[in-house]
Scaffold this active site. Structure first.
Site, mmCIF file in Angstrom:
data_model
loop_
_atom_site.group_PDB
_atom_site.id
_atom_site.type_symbol
_atom_site.label_atom_id
_atom_site.label_comp_id
_atom_site.label_asym_id
_atom_site.label_seq_id
_atom_site.Cartn_x
_atom_site.Cartn_y
_atom_site.Cartn_z
ATOM 1 N N SER A 99 40.273 36.548 34.716
ATOM 2 C CA SER A 99 40.954 36.397 35.995
ATOM 3 C C SER A 99 42.407 36.046 35.734
ATOM 4 C CB SER A 99 40.289 35.299 36.829
ATOM 5 O OG SER A 99 40.893 35.199 38.100
ATOM 6 N N HIS A 103 52.882 34.828 39.066
ATOM 7 C CA HIS A 103 53.896 34.465 40.055
ATOM 8 C C HIS A 103 55.279 34.729 39.453
ATOM 9 C CE1 HIS A 103 51.116 32.556 42.869
ATOM 10 N NE2 HIS A 103 50.553 31.917 41.855
ATOM 11 N N HIS A 113 47.120 39.454 41.665
ATOM 12 C CA HIS A 113 45.864 38.857 41.217
ATOM 13 C C HIS A 113 44.959 39.973 40.720
ATOM 14 C CE1 HIS A 113 41.573 38.265 42.523
ATOM 15 N NE2 HIS A 113 41.685 37.269 41.666
ATOM 16 N N ASN A 115 40.883 40.424 38.740
ATOM 17 C CA ASN A 115 39.690 39.779 38.209
ATOM 18 C C ASN A 115 38.636 40.838 37.932
ATOM 19 O OD1 ASN A 115 36.778 38.635 39.384
ATOM 20 N ND2 ASN A 115 37.754 37.310 37.880
ATOM 21 N N VAL A 116 37.984 40.726 36.790
ATOM 22 C CA VAL A 116 36.792 41.528 36.498
ATOM 23 C C VAL A 116 35.759 40.587 35.890
ATOM 24 C CG1 VAL A 116 37.739 43.860 36.315
ATOM 25 C CG2 VAL A 116 37.941 42.316 34.367
ATOM 26 N N HIS A 152 48.271 51.132 45.022
ATOM 27 C CA HIS A 152 47.033 51.670 45.594
ATOM 28 C C HIS A 152 46.627 52.986 44.940
ATOM 29 C CE1 HIS A 152 45.681 49.119 48.978
ATOM 30 N NE2 HIS A 152 46.906 48.632 48.895
ATOM 31 N N HIS A 182 42.558 31.587 59.720
ATOM 32 C CA HIS A 182 43.248 30.597 60.549
ATOM 33 C C HIS A 182 44.683 31.007 60.865
ATOM 34 C CE1 HIS A 182 44.293 29.663 56.419
ATOM 35 N NE2 HIS A 182 45.266 28.870 56.820
ATOM 36 N N GLY A 266 33.272 23.629 37.046
ATOM 37 C CA GLY A 266 34.134 24.355 36.116
ATOM 38 C C GLY A 266 35.353 23.557 35.696
ATOM 39 N N ARG A 267 36.126 24.161 34.817
ATOM 40 C CA ARG A 267 37.305 23.502 34.247
ATOM 41 C C ARG A 267 38.462 23.574 35.246
ATOM 42 N NH1 ARG A 267 41.594 25.022 30.521
ATOM 43 N NH2 ARG A 267 42.051 23.307 29.078
#
EC number: 1.3.3.3
Length: 307
Positions: A99, A103, A113, A115-116, A152, A182, A266-267
């Protein structure tokens, strides 16, 4: 699924190699190598296993860049992982993945971002259940149509060999997932998101996950190379910090990966490396009509067909 044949060792090797490739490319682009932090959890702890965090803070291009690999196991899936599949509640699990959140310093460079991951749920006397998840999404402060279209298109190209239906399905899923309820606004221009994916069996699902992971650098680096040298001032940095506040809100309130990590013990340092180094909030702030800041809301962080 019924076919429980899988090869965790191959997935682990791929993920560790992916982390290294991305970290090396980012370090070369920034001019600063990413630091390495290897960590391990003991067998008596709530969450067992370990991982490797590659981190850069205060770089020339990246104000913060974090890429984490983890391979952990626990005795019971946390609620965030079993909410959509209550039949898995209470099962033991192994979760391994990469992950990252980047920035950039320049407000004209978008945050990204990716993640796999693979998860295996186990129960004594029953066949293990595995699935893959992941994706990538782009969060600009100042929007550029060329950047969104390139990102994309690259995502679509990664998925098309596995079925023309996957990109529109995962694109819609991404738009719906990275949404701040929100605030009634999208986090960024989206990308792709998938979870609980094992329909074609292990080999084909693993190949698809690899295609997504391999697409990250060609999807993102050309955007940074186009934008990193653009001039900016205090106004742009202020708006960047304001928009980063939305990133913080999403990650701490809605993100399933963050919740999974915190709920499973988790850490914390690895989980929260996705946080931006600087963010701010303003009371009831609205962009000036017709401004570049207003265009982000009207033209970019709304559902669009980018390809």
């Amino acid at each position: 699924m019924t076919d429980s044949t899988y090869d965790v060792a191959r997935v682990r090797t791929y993920l560790q190699g992916l982390q290294t490739r991305i970290a090396d490319a980012l370090g070369a682009l920034d001019g600063t190598p990413l630091a390495t932090d290897i960590w391990q959890r003991g067998p008596a702890e709530r969450l067992r296993g370990g991982g490797c965090t590659r981190i850069l803070e205060g770089g020339r291009v990246f104000e913060r860049a974090g890429i984490g690999f983890s391979d952990v196991a626990g005795d019971a899936l946390p609620p965030s992982a079993s909410a959509a599949r209550p039949q898995l509640a209470g099962r033991g699990f192994e979760a391994l993945g990469v992950s990252l959140v980047l920035h950039p310093r320049n407000p004209y460079c978008p945050t990204v971002h990716m993640n796999v991951r693979m998860l295996i749920a186990t129960k004594p006397g029953e066949a293990p259940i595995f699935w893959f998840g992941g994706g990538m999404d782009l969060t600009p402060v100042y929007g550029f149509e060329d950047d969104a279209r390139h990102f994309h298109r690259t995502c679509k190209d990664a998925l098309d060999p596995f079925g023309a239906e996957l990109y529109p399905r995962f694109k819609k899923w991404c738009d719906e997932y990275f949404f701040l309820k929100h605030r009634n606004e999208m986090r960024g221009v989206g990308g792709i998101f998938f979870d609980d994916f094992s329909e074609p069996g292990f080999e084909r699902s693993f190949e698809m996950m690899q295609s997504v992971g391999d697409a990250f650098l060609p999807a993102y680096l050309p955007i940074v190379e186009r934008r990193a040298a653009l001039p900016y001032g205090e106004r742009e940095r202020d708006f960047q910090a304001y928009r980063r506040g939305r990133y913080v809100e999403f990650n701490l309130v809605f993100d399933r990966g963050t919740l999974f990590g915190l709920q499973s013990g988790g850490r914390t340092e690895s989980i929260l490396m996705s946080m931006p180094p600087v963010a701010n909030w303003r009371y009831n702030w609205q962009p000036e009509p017709g401004s570049p800041e207003a265009r982000l809301y009207s033209d970019f962080i709304v559902p669009r067909d980018w390809v």
